[in-house]
Write an enzyme that holds these catalytic residues in place. Structure first.
Site, short mmCIF file in Angstrom:
data_model
loop_
_atom_site.label_atom_id
_atom_site.label_comp_id
_atom_site.label_asym_id
_atom_site.label_seq_id
_atom_site.Cartn_x
_atom_site.Cartn_y
_atom_site.Cartn_z
CG HIS A 54 -1.72 -1.21 1.40
ND1 HIS A 54 -2.53 -1.69 0.40
CD2 HIS A 54 -1.83 -2.08 2.44
CE1 HIS A 54 -3.11 -2.82 0.83
NE2 HIS A 54 -2.69 -3.08 2.05
CG HIS A 214 -6.06 -5.85 1.33
ND1 HIS A 214 -6.96 -5.09 2.03
CD2 HIS A 214 -4.92 -5.82 2.03
CE1 HIS A 214 -6.38 -4.65 3.12
NE2 HIS A 214 -5.15 -5.07 3.15
#
Lengths: 326, 213
Positions: A54, A214
């Protein structure tokens, strides 16, 4: 899928070495990223963490005015309690430590276990759950924590820097979360290094609405549409949950694979939508901040500001991923 | 069921997980984030290494070492959930291990998972494989079956429980965010639980054969 890596197993450690080498303000030890300057006596410590993939979240937000430490897990996998315990003890300056946790089952469980085992440090936690794509929250694990994590880390970080006590930092952090909402749209899937192929199939003519961070599939599929239409879908979802009003902090966040040009096109649409509802964008952020590897797409996060939150947002920050005013 | 039984169980479970790693990851890709197989493979490999580095001195200790290793090494939701299950089993297990003792300890492990994950049967999680397996173990104990028969029944119950998650709608964990779209896919956590129970039945077969020899 081509990836600029050595081996899938070594990706996280090698990325952390590179980060530490590029940013002397950071220190990396045993999969925890710290401020090289160490804890400051009397200041509340801020610790966050989550799966890698991320970037710049979370390690890129370690520094003055934001986090004291970040715990990166494996790609898309939350960190383990040992990392969180190490980080918590190391950043405690005697005023306690705030854990900033995104609402994903793995993150919640590992931070809970770590907080329980850290009985020598005063720990408070804030759960970030801003994603309006998640419906039926009574029957699910609740909303996901996504883009608002950056807002919480920045604003709580500013307050901690000013010497506020733990309870006050935790209160403001929770308030930022309550005032924030996000919605994400994917144009493509992403490819984790270990899997080596896209997490889900997304045909050229379709998009995933309501994605998390995700590479998990979203709530539903829809036909590919213009930036105007996609931005409208995201903003209607947010507006339907928390009506847009007053002064707003707005982030148009890239998921890792979308050019800045397209994010600015999207931001123009978002800003026009906000004006159309009689609200104002008074602070903004456009770029890749909370990404999902190489996914193409974007998320919008909106926070309803007040004077205090605006002042804290404007306060100086000096991290690899966010820097102003200092 | 001595220390060796439990060490073999973890070694065989690790082997099963390694063989089915890509399958578990594919199940996870359908409704989650495609890391379940990779994470469990890494965790169980670490468990085998820990059991070699610190040989357990009692069956309960093998379970505690395995549980602690999974919590410390895996991360995600599966690390704490499987880790707590084995730790709770270890704390409840009496030495020497009898089948009723094992069944009671297994039940304690399932309760720990339910408490931590706040999941109930029907939520499309590993509980949907573990709870029927626990019931099968208890029933087999009451019927006075041999460990081989009892573990075989538990493995079958876990397998059936895992398959039964296919039509379910997820209410816990990352798959819950998909809502209706989680329907039609086997839950990866239930599938890995069935693998671990399958390994248990396999070890019992080895033990039974050994006795015949």
């Amino acid at each position: 899928m081509k990836k600029l890596i050595n081996t899938a197993q070594s990706v996280v450690d090698e990325a952390l070495s590179g980060m530490a080498a590029a940013h002397p303000s950071l220190r990396v030890h045993e999969r925890v990223v710290y401020r090289a300057s160490g804890p400051r006596a009397g200041k509340v410590g801020l610790v966050s963490g989550g799966g890698s993939g991320h970037e710049p979240l979370h390690a890129g937000f370690v520094g003055y005015g934001m986090l004291d430490a970040a715990c990166p897990g494996e790609v898309f996998t939350s960190p383990v309690p040992d990392q969180i315990i190490e980080a918590t003890r190391a950043v405690d300056g005697g005023a306690g430590v705030l854990h900033i946790v995104k609402n994903y089952t793995g993150d919640v469980l590992n931070f809970e276990m770590a907080a329980e085992l850290c009985d020598d440090v005063e720990v408070a936690s804030v759960l970030v759950d801003d994603d309006v794509a998640v419906e039926d929250s009574l029957y699910t694990a609740g909303r996901r924590g996504t883009g608002a994590t950056l807002f919480v880390e920045k604003i709580a970080g500013a307050l901690a820097e000013q010497g506020a006590p733990l309870a006050e930092v935790a209160r403001v952090a929770a308030e930022v979360d309550e005032r924030s909402r996000s919605f994400g749209i994917a144009l493509t899937s992403c490819t984790t290094p270990a899997a080596g192929k896209p997490t889900f199939d997304l045909p050229e003519g379709e998009v995933e609405l309501g994605i998390g961070i995700h590479g998990e599939p979203g709530r539903r599929r829809a036909a590919m549409a213009s930036a105007h239409e996609l931005a409208t879908v995201a903003m209607e979802a947010i507006h339907g949950d928390l009506p847009l009003a007053g002064d707003l902090l707005v982030m148009v966040n890239g998921m890792g694979g979308t050019p800045l040009m397209e994010l600015y096109v999207t931001f123009a649409e978002v800003e026009a939508f906000v004006r159309g509802k009689g609200a104002r964008v008074t602070r903004s952020l456009v770029g890749n901040y909370v990404t999902s590897l190489d996914m193409q797409g974007f998320s919008v996060t909106v926070c309803r500001l007040d004077d205090e939150l605006t002042r804290l947002w404007d306060a100086p920050v000096d991290t690899p991923g966010l820097r102003w005013g200092r | 069921m001595d220390i060796g039984f439990f060490v073999t169980w973890f070694k065989d479970a690790a082997e099963q997980i390694r063989l089915r790693r890509d399958h578990l990851t594919e199940l996870d890709a359908a409704i989650g984030d495609a890391d379940h197989g990779v994470n469990l493979d890494r965790g169980f490999t670490e468990v085998c290494k820990a059991l070699e580095d610190w040989p357990p001195t009692a069956p309960a200790q093998a379970l505690l070492t395995a549980g602690t290793t999974l919590i410390r090494r895996v991360g995600g939701a599966s690390g704490p959930l499987y880790g707590s299950a084995f730790r709770a089993m270890g704390k409840a297990l009496q030495d020497p291990v009898t089948l009723p003792g094992f069944a009671a300890a297994f039940e304690a492990g399932v309760v720990a998972v339910q408490r931590l994950g706040k999941a109930a049967p029907g939520d499309k999680t590993m509980i949907d494989a573990l709870a029927p397996a626990s019931r099968a173990l208890t029933a087999a104990t009451q019927e006075g079956l041999t460990p081989y028969e009892a573990f075989h029944r538990a493995a079958v119950a876990a397998e059936e429980g895992s398959r039964a998650t296919i039509p379910m709608r997820a209410r816990k964990g990352r798959a819950s965010y998909l809502g209706e779209r989680s329907v039609g896919h086997e839950d990866p956590g239930a599938a890995s639980s069935a693998l671990i129970l399958g390994a248990l039945a396999g070890v019992a077969v080895k033990e039974a054969t050994k006795e015949v020899d």
